[in-house]
Design an enzyme around this catalytic site. Structure first.
Site, PDB file in Angstrom:
ATOM      1  N   CYS A  96       0.838  -1.205   0.000  1.00  9.67           N
ATOM      2  CA  CYS A  96       0.000   0.000   0.000  1.00  9.67           C
ATOM      3  C   CYS A  96       0.874   1.257   0.000  1.00  9.67           C
ATOM      4  O   CYS A  96       1.415   1.651   1.030  1.00  9.67           O
ATOM      5  CB  CYS A  96      -0.933   0.000   1.209  1.00  9.67           C
ATOM      6  SG  CYS A  96      -1.946   1.477   1.322  1.00  9.67           S
ATOM      7  N   CYS A 127      -0.348   4.112   2.188  1.00  8.78           N
ATOM      8  CA  CYS A 127      -0.100   3.895   3.623  1.00  8.78           C
ATOM      9  C   CYS A 127       1.372   4.124   3.961  1.00  8.78           C
ATOM     10  O   CYS A 127       1.698   4.706   4.983  1.00  8.78           O
ATOM     11  CB  CYS A 127      -0.441   2.468   4.036  1.00  8.78           C
ATOM     12  SG  CYS A 127      -1.969   1.836   3.363  1.00  8.78           S
ATOM     13  N   ASP A 128       2.267   3.615   3.140  1.00  6.08           N
ATOM     14  CA  ASP A 128       3.669   3.513   3.548  1.00  6.08           C
ATOM     15  C   ASP A 128       4.663   4.351   2.730  1.00  6.08           C
ATOM     16  O   ASP A 128       5.839   4.405   3.070  1.00  6.08           O
ATOM     17  CB  ASP A 128       4.095   2.033   3.492  1.00  6.08           C
ATOM     18  CG  ASP A 128       3.270   1.186   4.458  1.00  6.08           C
ATOM     19  OD1 ASP A 128       2.922   1.699   5.535  1.00  6.08           O
ATOM     20  OD2 ASP A 128       2.949   0.027   4.127  1.00  6.08           O
TER      21      ASP A 128
END
Ligand code: NDP
Length: 316
Positions: free
Chosen positions: A139, A142-143
């Site tokens: 992701c 997300c990261d």
């Protein structure tokens, strides 16, 4: 486990942000929800490290800690959270039948499906190793921020990979995009965007051989050209896999309307499925946004839709 049939007004299947949020709302509405948490209590966020984009955590939070908080909040209002997998359903109705772990039979007036989706992985040993240590993610939203100013690699050639590559390109110095064929599956507009982003380097006909690193995480990726056999080591600190997700909806096949890849079709703007009293929330019905916060929002919708359904039927 008891073989007695248990009746409940609200059954929630799945325990990610969507399921827990549905539980908080359903419990506060006095629907006495029972949640079966599934194989991975807490869902996909249990597999991630820090979450920095969930509102309410200004300093970020570890994925596991966040899901513990969700669980605590769901329990605080009386949700009965249980271990167990839903393994079979019968939605002939009017009461919805669900079997847990192939044995216990439940009859529920409403069912909120929050079974989520699972990212597909390449299946390399080194990929798994660095998923645990750090540096491998499924992701980018997300990261990606962890790799600001650094070089990263992304695998995949669909719309998700294209979208994530351009997202990463805004944060990272360079993005290597590994594509296993000589063309991309993504839509023309997305391909155009990728090709016109100067710091994305596409490596065609390229497979991942190994993710490299040490105790502090990933520091390189060994790739191989599947036409020439030529190997190359890329210096990179993040390894993103964007080769698709699989919604965890197999047990609902034949009962609920789904798209060709298994995502449950909800009536737009609601969580309603084609079966009255059965609601789908979170990633099990969303292949576009797939964020914890959107899943949580949709879990709330599921509980409100279920509550209104029960009220309209005079059950609650
Ligand atoms: P897709 O299934 O569309 O694409 C997966 C990609 O991963 C393909 O390019 C595939 O390669 C590649 N791949 C699969 N397995 C491997 C492997 N083992 N090694 C290397 N590469 C591999 O998944 P997406 O998540 O991209 O998209 C899913 C759906 O969601 C699509 O319908 C998409 O259009 C939609 N979507 C829409 C968005 C939007 O509208 N904004 C955003 C994101 C997704 P190959 O092509 O060779 O098979």
């Amino acid at each position: 486990m008891s073989n007695e049939i248990e009746h409940m007004s609200c059954l929630i299947i799945g325990s990610g942000p969507a399921g827990y949020t549905a539980a908080v709302y359903a419990a506060r509405a006095d629907m006495k929800p029972v949640m079966y948490a599934g194989d991975l209590m807490g869902g996909q966020l249990m597999l991630t490290t820090d979450v920095e984009n969930y509102p309410g955590y200004p300093k970020g939070v570890h994925g596991q800690k966040m899901m513990e908080d969700f669980l605590e909040q769901a329990k605080r209002f009386g949700t009965d959270v249980r271990q167990g997998m839903a393994t079979k359903v019968d939605f002939t109705g009017p009461v919805h039948k669900v079997w847990i772990d192939d044995s216990k039979e439940i009859h529920a007036d409403t069912v909120i499906i929050a079974t989520g989706a699972s990212a597909k992985w390449l299946g390399l040993e080194s990929e798994l190793k660095y998923r645990n240590i750090g540096g491998v993610s499924a992701c980018a939203v997300c990261d990606g921020n962890f790799y600001r100013g650094r070089d990263v690699v992304i695998v995949g050639a669909g719309d998700t990979a294209a979208e994530e590559a351009t997202y990463l390109a805004k944060l990272c110095k360079k993005v290597y995009m590994l594509i296993r064929r000589d063309e991309m599956r993504a839509s023309k507009a997305m391909v155009h965007r990728v090709k016109n982003t100067p710091n994305i380097e596409i490596l065609w006909n390229t497979d991942t051989k190994e993710v490299l690193g040490d105790d502090s995480g990933v520091n390189g990726v060994l790739v191989v050209n599947n036409k020439t056999g030529e190997e190359r080591k890329l210096d990179a600190y993040g390894f993103f896999v964007a080769i698709g997700h699989k919604p965890n909806t197999d047990i609902f096949k034949g009962w609920l309307d789904m798209d060709e890849t298994g995502y449950i079709k909800a009536v737009p703007g609601t969580s309603k499925t084609n079966i009255e009293g059965v609601f789908a929330v979170g990633d099990a019905q969303d292949k576009v946004y797939r964020q914890a916060v959107t899943a949580a929002g949709s879990g709330c919708m599921g509980a409100l839709d279920a509550e209104r359904y029960l009220a309209a039927k005079g059950i609650h």
